[in-house]
Design a protein around this motif. Structure first.
Motif, PDB file in Angstrom:
ATOM      1  N   THR A  26      12.325  -7.024  21.541  1.00  0.00           N
ATOM      2  CA  THR A  26      11.813  -6.036  20.592  1.00  0.00           C
ATOM      3  C   THR A  26      12.829  -5.849  19.477  1.00  0.00           C
ATOM      4  O   THR A  26      14.038  -5.781  19.725  1.00  0.00           O
ATOM      5  N   ASP A  63       9.703  -1.855  15.874  1.00  0.00           N
ATOM      6  CA  ASP A  63       8.386  -1.757  16.511  1.00  0.00           C
ATOM      7  C   ASP A  63       7.707  -3.119  16.634  1.00  0.00           C
ATOM      8  O   ASP A  63       6.500  -3.198  16.869  1.00  0.00           O
ATOM      9  N   LYS A  64       8.484  -4.193  16.486  1.00  0.00           N
ATOM     10  CA  LYS A  64       7.937  -5.547  16.577  1.00  0.00           C
ATOM     11  C   LYS A  64       8.248  -6.144  17.952  1.00  0.00           C
ATOM     12  O   LYS A  64       9.416  -6.178  18.369  1.00  0.00           O
ATOM     13  N   GLN A  99      12.642 -15.881  16.874  1.00  0.00           N
ATOM     14  CA  GLN A  99      11.645 -14.817  16.796  1.00  0.00           C
ATOM     15  C   GLN A  99      12.307 -13.473  16.479  1.00  0.00           C
ATOM     16  O   GLN A  99      11.784 -12.675  15.701  1.00  0.00           O
ATOM     17  N   LYS A 116      11.561 -11.095  13.221  1.00  0.00           N
ATOM     18  CA  LYS A 116      11.155  -9.695  13.336  1.00  0.00           C
ATOM     19  C   LYS A 116      12.074  -8.786  12.526  1.00  0.00           C
ATOM     20  O   LYS A 116      11.624  -7.841  11.863  1.00  0.00           O
ATOM     21  N   VAL A 123      11.263  -9.172   8.883  1.00  0.00           N
ATOM     22  CA  VAL A 123       9.999  -8.501   8.555  1.00  0.00           C
ATOM     23  C   VAL A 123      10.210  -6.994   8.428  1.00  0.00           C
ATOM     24  O   VAL A 123       9.720  -6.356   7.488  1.00  0.00           O
ATOM     25  N   LEU A 124      10.960  -6.426   9.359  1.00  0.00           N
ATOM     26  CA  LEU A 124      11.245  -4.984   9.291  1.00  0.00           C
ATOM     27  C   LEU A 124      11.911  -4.613   7.970  1.00  0.00           C
ATOM     28  O   LEU A 124      11.538  -3.636   7.317  1.00  0.00           O
ATOM     29  N   GLU A 140       9.536  -4.859   5.014  1.00  0.00           N
ATOM     30  CA  GLU A 140       8.658  -3.691   4.924  1.00  0.00           C
ATOM     31  C   GLU A 140       9.422  -2.492   4.374  1.00  0.00           C
ATOM     32  O   GLU A 140       8.896  -1.729   3.548  1.00  0.00           O
ATOM     33  N   GLN A 183       0.456 -13.245  12.267  1.00  0.00           N
ATOM     34  CA  GLN A 183       1.544 -14.229  12.299  1.00  0.00           C
ATOM     35  C   GLN A 183       1.882 -14.725  10.899  1.00  0.00           C
ATOM     36  O   GLN A 183       3.062 -14.817  10.527  1.00  0.00           O
ATOM     37  N   GLU A 220       3.549 -12.056   8.745  1.00  0.00           N
ATOM     38  CA  GLU A 220       4.952 -11.905   9.139  1.00  0.00           C
ATOM     39  C   GLU A 220       5.788 -13.076   8.629  1.00  0.00           C
ATOM     40  O   GLU A 220       6.917 -12.893   8.170  1.00  0.00           O
ATOM     41  N   SER A 268       8.931 -12.572   6.119  1.00  0.00           N
ATOM     42  CA  SER A 268      10.287 -12.988   6.509  1.00  0.00           C
ATOM     43  C   SER A 268      10.843 -14.025   5.532  1.00  0.00           C
ATOM     44  O   SER A 268      12.031 -14.000   5.204  1.00  0.00           O
TER      45      SER A 268
END
Length: 463
Positions: free
Chosen positions: A34, A37-38, A74, A78, A81-82, A85, A135, A138, A142
């Motif tokens: 994790t 929240d991903k 991965q 993530k 991506v966070l 955002e 997917q 994201e 990224s």
């Protein structure tokens, strides 16, 4: 810090999930990682590994990433991506839709038809598109974040030299003798009478199909000069937004109704008749028959005479070779590089074995600085083509050095600098995220830094 050691290597592998993975999800799934929240599921890792093995079948000397490396990749995505955002980076719905459509078209090409794809996947095209949506969004976020992190990274000559000086002499790569070559390429134009004859033939094929005398597929087998017709019977999945297709071919395809056959259409490849098989929005399935008007000796001689006069102007210093490329060459892709023949790495120095056999034969008669006489050869589409070859330079076998290999060294130095920037960014930002790594992966050396952050969070909760 090891945390981004594979970010550049595996960044674009993560979206290669095969449609079979959609129906091979492990029933007892589990969250194994994790970031904020991903979530990362065990099935995501297992499906990615299965797909990479499938893609590597038949390939030699392929080293596939292990589960630890895929988990790291991965986690990296993530985190990016966070931050994307948080920084309000935008990926439009149109970008996502185009990427989804391209993914589906790749599968359609692979499986041959919509029906087979849906049967193998166990899901409809609409369901597959929805499966890919998160997917792909994201992935694009990224990628955009990574570009933002390294966008200001430049490399100076001083830094390139410093990078090079740190390489031990024994570790310097050895390069074989290479050549630097430029060319002016002209495709002889068929005379109008021959073009009219080909148009008449295609019109007759259309009449035969529409009257039921013959079938489209049979005429493709008999007459189409598209090299891929033997494999796909002239059928393609196209999308209106793709820029790789010839504009005339694309426009002609989307003017048709389903089942309708076009009048002969001229493209940069030759003349076509096109049948629209099906259409859904900007996507369409078409079949075509390609005929290439034959070139006679007269057209070839006209082109040879033109290039002969171009050579004389260059030798008389009335224009440079690069100016002649811009003015005369039919190879649009080389106009920005002065006609340079480039290798797979983008270098303008290539090994002899990377050249076509006709060029290799011609080079035997030239010395560096020479321009060849016009040479007739067959291009990769089988077309009779005429070119001038400018033999710029030949290097001797050598160890890498800055005089001959500066571009190669500078590219590696730049990539190293970008990796360091990514490492610095992650060192600064990872402690700001909620991180969880399942105990199953705590023994992975690639995940040491992530596990430390995760353990620190657990410790804070305890105390």
């Amino acid at each position: 810090m090891k945390i981004v050691s594979i970010v550049f290597c595996f960044f674009f592998l993560s979206m290669s999930v095969h449609v079979n993975a959609q129906v091979k999800k492990v029933l007892a799934d589990k969250i194994i990682g994790t970031v904020g929240d991903k979530f990362i599921l065990r099935s995501d890792i297992e499906n990615t590994m299965l797909d990479m093995k499938r893609q590597a079948q038949g390939e030699e000397n392929i080293i596939l990433p292990n589960a630890c490396q895929i988990v790291e990749q991965q986690l990296i995505r993530k985190a990016l991506v966070l931050q994307a955002e948080k920084d309000s980076l935008i990926v439009t719905e149109e970008e996502v839709e185009n990427a989804i459509d391209m993914r589906i078209r790749q599968f359609l090409q692979q499986f041959g038809s919509k029906e087979v794809l849906e049967e193998v996947a166990g899901r409809s095209i609409i369901q597959l598109k929805e499966d890919f949506r998160i997917q792909i969004k994201e992935q694009k976020l990224s990628e955009n974040m990574q570009e933002k992190i390294v966008e200001k990274i430049k490399i100076t000559p001083f830094e390139v030299r410093a990078f090079y000086n740190k390489i031990s002499v024994d570790s310097l790569p050895l390069y074989e003798s290479e050549v630097s070559i430029a060319e002016i390429i002209i495709h002889p134009k068929a005379n109008r009478d021959i073009e009219e004859y080909v148009i008449k033939q295609l019109s007759d094929y259309r009449r035969q199909i529409e009257s039921g005398i013959n079938k489209f597929d049979q005429l493709v087998k008999l007459y189409s000069e598209d090299p891929s017709s033997k494999e796909n019977l002239g059928q393609f999945n196209i999308n209106r937004n793709e820029k790789t297709w010839d504009p005339a071919f694309m426009a002609g395809s989307f003017r048709l109704k389903e089942g309708q056959i076009s009048a002969p259409i001229k493209s940069k490849f030759g003349y076509h008749i096109i049948q629209l098989i099906s259409r859904s929005g900007d996507d369409a399935v078409v079949k075509h028959i390609l005929r290439i008007p034959p070139i006679t000796k007269d057209e070839i001689n006209i082109t040879k005479n033109l290039l002969d006069s171009v050579k004389k102007e260059i030798l008389a210093n009335k224009m440079s070779f690069g100016e002649a490329v811009n003015k005369y060459s039919d190879d649009d892709g080389s106009k920005f590089s002065g006609g340079a023949v480039t290798g797979g790495d983008g270098s303008s120095y290539v090994n002899i074995d990377q050249l076509d056999k006709d060029m290799v034969v011609m080079l035997k008669t030239l010395k560096p600085g020479d321009i060849s006489d016009p040479q007739v050869y067959q291009d990769d589409r089988g077309r009779q083509t005429v070119r001038l070859i400018y033999f710029r330079e030949r290097t001797s076998p050598h160890k890498e050095n800055l005089r001959e290999d500066y571009n190669r060294v500078s590219q590696r130095a730049l990539e190293q600098k970008k990796v360091k920037q990514m490492e610095s960014w992650f060192k600064e930002h990872i402690p700001n995220y909620y991180i969880y790594v399942d105990a199953e992966y705590h023994g992975c050396p690639e995940l040491t830094d992530w596990a430390k952050v995760a353990d620190a969070i657990i410790t804070e909760k305890v105390y």
